[in-house]
Design a protein around this motif. Structure first.
Motif, PDB file in Angstrom:
ATOM      1  N   ALA A 188       0.832  -1.205   0.000  1.00 50.32           N
ATOM      2  CA  ALA A 188       0.000   0.000   0.000  1.00 50.32           C
ATOM      3  C   ALA A 188       0.872   1.262   0.000  1.00 50.32           C
ATOM      4  O   ALA A 188       0.620   2.218  -0.752  1.00 50.32           O
ATOM      5  CB  ALA A 188      -0.932  -0.006   1.212  1.00 50.32           C
ATOM      6  N   ILE A 189       1.918   1.265   0.855  1.00 53.21           N
ATOM      7  CA  ILE A 189       2.814   2.421   0.925  1.00 53.21           C
ATOM      8  C   ILE A 189       3.528   2.621  -0.409  1.00 53.21           C
ATOM      9  O   ILE A 189       3.630   3.743  -0.927  1.00 53.21           O
ATOM     10  CB  ILE A 189       3.842   2.241   2.059  1.00 53.21           C
ATOM     11  CG1 ILE A 189       3.138   2.268   3.419  1.00 53.21           C
ATOM     12  CG2 ILE A 189       4.926   3.325   2.002  1.00 53.21           C
ATOM     13  CD1 ILE A 189       4.041   1.897   4.587  1.00 53.21           C
ATOM     14  N   ALA A 233       2.589   1.724  -3.337  1.00 52.51           N
ATOM     15  CA  ALA A 233       1.645   2.208  -4.352  1.00 52.51           C
ATOM     16  C   ALA A 233       1.430   3.713  -4.238  1.00 52.51           C
ATOM     17  O   ALA A 233       1.385   4.432  -5.237  1.00 52.51           O
ATOM     18  CB  ALA A 233       0.306   1.464  -4.210  1.00 52.51           C
ATOM     19  N   VAL A 234       1.326   4.199  -2.994  1.00 47.07           N
ATOM     20  CA  VAL A 234       1.152   5.641  -2.773  1.00 47.07           C
ATOM     21  C   VAL A 234       2.373   6.414  -3.265  1.00 47.07           C
ATOM     22  O   VAL A 234       2.260   7.423  -3.972  1.00 47.07           O
ATOM     23  CB  VAL A 234       0.903   5.927  -1.275  1.00 47.07           C
ATOM     24  CG1 VAL A 234       0.957   7.426  -0.996  1.00 47.07           C
ATOM     25  CG2 VAL A 234      -0.446   5.361  -0.842  1.00 47.07           C
ATOM     26  N   VAL A 235       3.556   5.926  -2.892  1.00 49.07           N
ATOM     27  CA  VAL A 235       4.798   6.610  -3.293  1.00 49.07           C
ATOM     28  C   VAL A 235       4.961   6.584  -4.806  1.00 49.07           C
ATOM     29  O   VAL A 235       5.315   7.591  -5.427  1.00 49.07           O
ATOM     30  CB  VAL A 235       6.020   5.951  -2.606  1.00 49.07           C
ATOM     31  CG1 VAL A 235       7.321   6.564  -3.131  1.00 49.07           C
ATOM     32  CG2 VAL A 235       5.933   6.116  -1.097  1.00 49.07           C
ATOM     33  N   ALA A 247       2.594   6.288  -7.120  1.00 51.90           N
ATOM     34  CA  ALA A 247       1.597   7.147  -7.772  1.00 51.90           C
ATOM     35  C   ALA A 247       2.002   8.617  -7.669  1.00 51.90           C
ATOM     36  O   ALA A 247       1.915   9.373  -8.652  1.00 51.90           O
ATOM     37  CB  ALA A 247       0.225   6.921  -7.145  1.00 51.90           C
ATOM     38  N   ALA A 248       2.446   9.023  -6.475  1.00 54.97           N
ATOM     39  CA  ALA A 248       2.869  10.411  -6.286  1.00 54.97           C
ATOM     40  C   ALA A 248       4.078  10.740  -7.154  1.00 54.97           C
ATOM     41  O   ALA A 248       4.163  11.821  -7.761  1.00 54.97           O
ATOM     42  CB  ALA A 248       3.184  10.664  -4.816  1.00 54.97           C
ATOM     43  N   GLU A 265       3.074  10.854 -10.992  1.00 56.63           N
ATOM     44  CA  GLU A 265       2.305  12.054 -11.355  1.00 56.63           C
ATOM     45  C   GLU A 265       3.064  13.345 -11.069  1.00 56.63           C
ATOM     46  O   GLU A 265       2.581  14.426 -11.376  1.00 56.63           O
ATOM     47  CB  GLU A 265       0.971  12.063 -10.592  1.00 56.63           C
ATOM     48  CG  GLU A 265       0.025  10.939 -10.987  1.00 56.63           C
ATOM     49  CD  GLU A 265      -0.422  11.033 -12.433  1.00 56.63           C
ATOM     50  OE1 GLU A 265      -0.459  12.170 -12.966  1.00 56.63           O
ATOM     51  OE2 GLU A 265      -0.713   9.976 -13.030  1.00 56.63           O
ATOM     52  N   TYR A 304       3.902  14.487  -8.033  1.00 51.71           N
ATOM     53  CA  TYR A 304       3.377  15.150  -6.840  1.00 51.71           C
ATOM     54  C   TYR A 304       4.180  14.848  -5.568  1.00 51.71           C
ATOM     55  O   TYR A 304       3.727  15.143  -4.468  1.00 51.71           O
ATOM     56  CB  TYR A 304       1.913  14.748  -6.607  1.00 51.71           C
ATOM     57  CG  TYR A 304       0.970  15.273  -7.662  1.00 51.71           C
ATOM     58  CD1 TYR A 304       1.146  16.549  -8.198  1.00 51.71           C
ATOM     59  CD2 TYR A 304      -0.089  14.493  -8.129  1.00 51.71           C
ATOM     60  CE1 TYR A 304       0.287  17.030  -9.172  1.00 51.71           C
ATOM     61  CE2 TYR A 304      -0.952  14.973  -9.104  1.00 51.71           C
ATOM     62  CZ  TYR A 304      -0.753  16.236  -9.620  1.00 51.71           C
ATOM     63  OH  TYR A 304      -1.604  16.724 -10.585  1.00 51.71           O
ATOM     64  N   ALA A 327      10.904   8.874   1.308  1.00 50.39           N
ATOM     65  CA  ALA A 327       9.874   7.951   0.818  1.00 50.39           C
ATOM     66  C   ALA A 327      10.384   7.140  -0.366  1.00 50.39           C
ATOM     67  O   ALA A 327      10.171   5.921  -0.446  1.00 50.39           O
ATOM     68  CB  ALA A 327       8.619   8.734   0.432  1.00 50.39           C
ATOM     69  N   THR A 385      11.557   3.119   0.301  1.00 51.45           N
ATOM     70  CA  THR A 385      10.704   2.132  -0.361  1.00 51.45           C
ATOM     71  C   THR A 385      11.540   1.203  -1.243  1.00 51.45           C
ATOM     72  O   THR A 385      11.450  -0.026  -1.149  1.00 51.45           O
ATOM     73  CB  THR A 385       9.637   2.836  -1.228  1.00 51.45           C
ATOM     74  OG1 THR A 385       8.849   3.696  -0.409  1.00 51.45           O
ATOM     75  CG2 THR A 385       8.728   1.810  -1.895  1.00 51.45           C
TER      76      THR A 385
END
Length: 449
Positions: free
Chosen positions: A43-44, A46-48, A50-51, A54, A56, A66, A70
């Protein structure tokens, strides 16, 4: 309808398969990537991702951590699970080379690269980790082992090192390398104490003396350390097998033949509970050591990281630092070495180790030189051990640790030879031998320039 024997067997097979799948899924959920449960890690990640994809990611230390943590946790975990590869520095190789390959093929976007650049170069995370590893490891060593171990290991370590240097220089010359390049960029990184406590301080020292950025020198120094570590593990395995056949050469984990002398190194340090206040004090003291090294650099014109090592050893010997603060510094060292070294290597791979530079240094002659350094060190220690009342197998294995990848290399080498009881001596060879190599090489380079 009457159930046949085939039906019963089929249902039993289905039940067994279902149980097996459930057991596999349960085991998978229990897996940890680093210290993080695998489901949470996914989950972590995936967040990193995606950010980062994009654009972000916050362009500050949080975003940088991060990314490197990771990737560091993931690649180190993969490296630790691959048989054989894990025993030759697999996690370090993956954490250094995979990011370098990804950068070479432009698979990181501009936002990600700038975020990691801010952490690694602008915030100088590299210097922070170096200070914690070097100062914390020295202050955390048992003083009794430090003193007695240096006395006992001095002769084989010095003779082994001198032999390795001379052999490496001769073989390097035969392979077409200059004496200068062979010594400073092949031999020294092999016997410098690993990545964190050897290559990184060396890169800073070379940078201060030669003028180029540290990343240039990390890319040139790291391959030799990795190849040397592979040869050291190979040597340890061969020596272990020899010990099974020749019991007269084998101490079965005992270095010295005298029981009285062996007992000097039997020190049982009970684990101490972590005190976060002490860790805070230890961190402040580590920062002070780094600053003092920088201040003395202005006076004696020796690179600050090298002076930091000398000052730490002096303080440990003279008992200047309160025991509680030594404990605090060592707690910081344990945290950094267990949680931040792999992420640091990700940052090094992304910014400090251009793939084309690493490929450029490799050749058959390069590997031969690396092998000659390690093998000559192991051989001469084996031959002189009987004159020093030591077991040849154990003496050779301990001296070989001088050419390993720091603490990680010590574990791999001693595991390959099934001699974990030699860890106190291995730490002397790696830490003190490595620090002495870094200091000596830096002073020699400064003198030559």
């Amino acid at each position: 309808m009457k159930r046949t024997e085939t039906d019963v067997l089929y249902e039993s097979t289905l039940a067994a398969d279902s149980t097996s799948q459930l057991s596999f899924f349960t085991q998978f959920l229990k897996t940890k990537i680093g210290a993080v449960p695998v489901a949470l890690f996914i989950a972590i990640a995936a967040v990193v991702f995606a950010a980062a994809y994009e654009g972000y990611l916050p362009r500050n230390m949080i975003g940088g951590f991060a990314v490197i943590m990771t990737l560091g946790f993931l690649l180190a975990h993969i490296g630790h699970t691959i048989p054989v590869f894990k025993d030759i520095g697999g996690p370090a190789i993956l954490c250094l080379m995979v990011p370098s390959i990804l950068v070479y093929f432009h698979l990181f976007n501009d936002n990600t690269m700038k975020t990691v650049h801010l952490l690694m170069k602008e915030a100088n995370f590299l210097y922070f980790v170096i200070a914690c590893l070097v100062v914390g490891s020295i202050l955390g060593m048992n003083r009794k082992i430090l003193i007695q171990g240096m006395v006992r290991m001095f002769v084989p370590l010095v003779i082994g090192t001198v032999t390795a240097v001379v052999t490496g220089l001769l073989v390097g010359k035969l392979c077409g390398y200059s004496l200068y390049h062979t010594f400073f960029f092949i031999i020294v990184p092999i016997i410098g104490g690993g990545i964190g406590e050897g290559i990184l301080p060396l890169s800073l020292a070379y940078s201060a003396l030669l003028g180029q950025a540290p990343d240039v020198y990390v890319a040139q120094l790291a391959p030799a350390a990795v190849v040397g570590n592979i040869f050291a593990i190979f040597c340890a395995g061969i020596l272990s097998r020899l010990g099974m056949r020749r019991k007269d050469l084998n101490g079965e984990g005992r270095l010295v033949r005298s029981d009285e002398e062996q007992n000097l190194f039997t020190v049982n340090d009970t684990p101490k509970p972590v005190d976060f206040h002490l860790m805070g004090g230890g961190l402040l003291m580590i920062c002070a050591f780094f600053i003092i090294g920088g201040l003395f650099e202005k006076l004696v014109h020796i690179p600050g990281p090298v002076l930091m090592i000398l000052i730490a050893v002096f303080c440990k010997y003279s008992r200047v630092i309160p025991a509680s603060m030594e404990t605090g510094a060592h707690s910081v060292y344990k945290f950094v070495s267990s949680s931040l070294v792999w992420p640091l290597m990700i940052g090094l791979g992304m910014l400090y180790i251009p793939l084309e530079s690493v490929v450029a240094v490799f050749s058959v002659g390069y590997v031969i030189v690396c092998g000659s350094v390690v093998l000559s060190m192991a051989l001469v220690s084996f031959l002189i051990a009987p004159r020093l009342n030591m077991y040849p197998i154990e003496a050779s294995i301990v001296t070989t640790c001088h050419s390993g990848l720091g603490g990680t290399g010590d574990v791999a080498i001693l595991s390959a030879s099934n001699r974990m009881s030699l860890m106190p001596f291995a730490q002397i060879a790696t830490r003190i031998g490595g620090a002495s190599t870094v200091i000596g090489a830096t002073l020699l380079m400064g003198w030559l320039l």
